[in-house]
Design a protein around this motif. Structure first.
Motif, PDB file in Angstrom:
ATOM      1  N   ALA A  19      62.247  76.109 -65.005  1.00 57.11           N
ATOM      2  CA  ALA A  19      63.117  77.268 -64.785  1.00 57.11           C
ATOM      3  C   ALA A  19      62.430  78.522 -65.293  1.00 57.11           C
ATOM      4  N   VAL A  20      62.746  79.641 -64.672  1.00 60.12           N
ATOM      5  CA  VAL A  20      62.231  80.935 -65.123  1.00 60.12           C
ATOM      6  C   VAL A  20      63.421  81.855 -65.326  1.00 60.12           C
ATOM      7  N   PRO A  21      63.254  82.915 -66.134  1.00 65.39           N
ATOM      8  CA  PRO A  21      64.370  83.838 -66.338  1.00 65.39           C
ATOM      9  C   PRO A  21      64.844  84.406 -65.007  1.00 65.39           C
ATOM     10  N   ASP A  22      66.139  84.521 -64.854  1.00 65.34           N
ATOM     11  CA  ASP A  22      66.685  85.008 -63.583  1.00 65.34           C
ATOM     12  C   ASP A  22      67.505  86.268 -63.810  1.00 65.34           C
ATOM     13  N   SER A  23      66.864  87.287 -64.330  1.00 61.69           N
ATOM     14  CA  SER A  23      67.557  88.529 -64.643  1.00 61.69           C
ATOM     15  C   SER A  23      68.105  89.226 -63.402  1.00 61.69           C
ATOM     16  N   LEU A  24      67.366  89.187 -62.301  1.00 55.17           N
ATOM     17  CA  LEU A  24      67.814  89.850 -61.087  1.00 55.17           C
ATOM     18  C   LEU A  24      68.707  88.919 -60.283  1.00 55.17           C
ATOM     19  N   LYS A  25      69.867  89.401 -59.906  1.00 53.86           N
ATOM     20  CA  LYS A  25      70.784  88.576 -59.133  1.00 53.86           C
ATOM     21  C   LYS A  25      71.201  89.232 -57.823  1.00 53.86           C
ATOM     22  N   LYS A  26      70.923  90.529 -57.682  1.00 56.83           N
ATOM     23  CA  LYS A  26      71.345  91.260 -56.490  1.00 56.83           C
ATOM     24  C   LYS A  26      70.142  91.922 -55.827  1.00 56.83           C
ATOM     25  N   LYS A  27      70.149  91.930 -54.511  1.00 53.34           N
ATOM     26  CA  LYS A  27      69.069  92.576 -53.769  1.00 53.34           C
ATOM     27  C   LYS A  27      68.986  94.061 -54.113  1.00 53.34           C
ATOM     28  N   SER A  28      70.107  94.677 -54.411  1.00 50.24           N
ATOM     29  CA  SER A  28      70.111  96.105 -54.729  1.00 50.24           C
ATOM     30  C   SER A  28      69.343  96.412 -56.016  1.00 50.24           C
ATOM     31  N   GLU A  29      69.129  95.408 -56.871  1.00 46.02           N
ATOM     32  CA  GLU A  29      68.375  95.592 -58.120  1.00 46.02           C
ATOM     33  C   GLU A  29      66.862  95.483 -57.907  1.00 46.02           C
ATOM     34  N   VAL A  30      66.462  94.944 -56.774  1.00 43.99           N
ATOM     35  CA  VAL A  30      65.044  94.704 -56.498  1.00 43.99           C
ATOM     36  C   VAL A  30      64.391  95.988 -55.999  1.00 43.99           C
ATOM     37  N   GLY A  73      48.166 101.677 -50.767  1.00 38.57           N
ATOM     38  CA  GLY A  73      48.602 102.949 -50.227  1.00 38.57           C
ATOM     39  C   GLY A  73      50.090 103.163 -50.366  1.00 38.57           C
ATOM     40  N   ILE A  74      50.544 104.227 -49.730  1.00 36.42           N
ATOM     41  CA  ILE A  74      51.967 104.547 -49.672  1.00 36.42           C
ATOM     42  C   ILE A  74      52.265 104.842 -48.212  1.00 36.42           C
ATOM     43  N   THR A  75      53.366 104.313 -47.737  1.00 33.06           N
ATOM     44  CA  THR A  75      53.739 104.514 -46.349  1.00 33.06           C
ATOM     45  C   THR A  75      55.151 105.078 -46.251  1.00 33.06           C
ATOM     46  N   GLU A  76      55.362 105.845 -45.206  1.00 35.11           N
ATOM     47  CA  GLU A  76      56.700 106.384 -44.928  1.00 35.11           C
ATOM     48  C   GLU A  76      57.580 105.317 -44.269  1.00 35.11           C
ATOM     49  N   GLU A  77      56.942 104.308 -43.679  1.00 34.84           N
ATOM     50  CA  GLU A  77      57.688 103.254 -43.006  1.00 34.84           C
ATOM     51  C   GLU A  77      58.499 102.475 -44.044  1.00 34.84           C
ATOM     52  N   LYS A  78      59.621 101.982 -43.641  1.00 35.87           N
ATOM     53  CA  LYS A  78      60.520 101.246 -44.534  1.00 35.87           C
ATOM     54  C   LYS A  78      60.164  99.754 -44.539  1.00 35.87           C
ATOM     55  N   LEU A  79      58.937  99.431 -44.946  1.00 35.51           N
ATOM     56  CA  LEU A  79      58.468  98.043 -44.923  1.00 35.51           C
ATOM     57  C   LEU A  79      59.180  97.190 -45.966  1.00 35.51           C
ATOM     58  N   PHE A  80      59.401  97.750 -47.148  1.00 35.10           N
ATOM     59  CA  PHE A  80      60.119  97.018 -48.199  1.00 35.10           C
ATOM     60  C   PHE A  80      61.507  96.637 -47.704  1.00 35.10           C
ATOM     61  N   GLU A  81      62.210  97.602 -47.137  1.00 36.18           N
ATOM     62  CA  GLU A  81      63.566  97.360 -46.654  1.00 36.18           C
ATOM     63  C   GLU A  81      63.567  96.328 -45.529  1.00 36.18           C
ATOM     64  N   ALA A  82      62.573  96.418 -44.640  1.00 38.61           N
ATOM     65  CA  ALA A  82      62.469  95.457 -43.535  1.00 38.61           C
ATOM     66  C   ALA A  82      62.268  94.042 -44.069  1.00 38.61           C
ATOM     67  N   PHE A  83      61.456  93.913 -45.118  1.00 33.85           N
ATOM     68  CA  PHE A  83      61.254  92.590 -45.709  1.00 33.85           C
ATOM     69  C   PHE A  83      62.531  92.094 -46.379  1.00 33.85           C
ATOM     70  N   MET A  84      63.157  92.961 -47.176  1.00 33.56           N
ATOM     71  CA  MET A  84      64.339  92.547 -47.940  1.00 33.56           C
ATOM     72  C   MET A  84      65.513  92.157 -47.042  1.00 33.56           C
ATOM     73  N   GLU A  85      65.544  92.643 -45.817  1.00 33.57           N
ATOM     74  CA  GLU A  85      66.591  92.221 -44.876  1.00 33.57           C
ATOM     75  C   GLU A  85      66.540  90.715 -44.628  1.00 33.57           C
ATOM     76  N   ASN A  86      65.385  90.103 -44.862  1.00 36.13           N
ATOM     77  CA  ASN A  86      65.191  88.678 -44.625  1.00 36.13           C
ATOM     78  C   ASN A  86      65.448  87.815 -45.862  1.00 36.13           C
ATOM     79  N   VAL A  87      65.719  88.447 -46.978  1.00 34.07           N
ATOM     80  CA  VAL A  87      65.943  87.728 -48.238  1.00 34.07           C
ATOM     81  C   VAL A  87      67.437  87.499 -48.412  1.00 34.07           C
TER      82      VAL A  87
END
Length: 162
Positions: A19-30, A73-87
């Motif tokens: 087991a590992v610590p599970d501090s994050l429980k909500k996608k909004s915290e990521v 780099g840094i991108t204007e595209e919402k790649l993080f959000e696109a990935f998190m939609e699948n989590v």
């Protein structure tokens, strides 16, 4: 999600689980996710996506990256959000390290880490397995493929600049 929990339970019953610590429980915290695939302790794929647009990518996961650069780099595209939609948010409540006892083939591992902006709270998964044995359960492979798919255009653009 019930299927994932059942598979993780079965994987845990037949393999070593930590087991590992599970501090994050909500996608909004990521705020940041990193994915690392290693074969024989060599990183074949590394992807980092952050809510602020930060992106890092090395490799494609299919070939040894001996001559592969890490692109940052840094991108204007919402790649993080696109990935998190699948989590699925329930995944964050079931972090852990799972190690297949009977590895066949090359030693492989996958790490998916979710963290907050300051990297104080984390949740994630580690799977150790062999290249010729059962790998991580779904949806882990699907998440990895989605991260590759989402970051491929940016990655190719960076490679073409060389």
């Amino acid at each position: 999600m019930k299927a994932l929990l059942s598979i993780l339970l079965l994987f845990a019953m037949t393999n070593t689980t930590t087991a590992v610590p599970d501090s994050l429980k909500k996608k909004s915290e990521v705020d940041l996710v990193s994915i690392t695939l290693e074969v024989e302790s060599e990183a074949w794929l590394f992807i980092l996506l952050a809510r602020d647009g930060t992106i890092n990518r090395m490799g494609d996961g299919a070939n040894s990256p001996k001559k592969e650069s890490v692109y940052i780099g840094i991108t204007e595209e919402k790649l993080f959000e696109a990935f998190m939609e699948n989590v699925d948010e329930q995944m964050l409540s079931h972090p852990g390290a799972y190690d297949h006892k009977e590895k066949e083939g090359k030693a492989c591992s996958v790490k998916i880490i979710f963290s907050d902006q300051n990297e104080e709270k984390k949740s994630g998964f580690y799977f150790g397995y062999g290249s010729d044995s059962a790998g991580p359960p779904q949806p882990i492979p699907s998440l990895i493929m989605k991260a590759i798919e989402i970051t491929d255009p940016w990655h190719q653009e960076q490679k073409n600049k060389e």
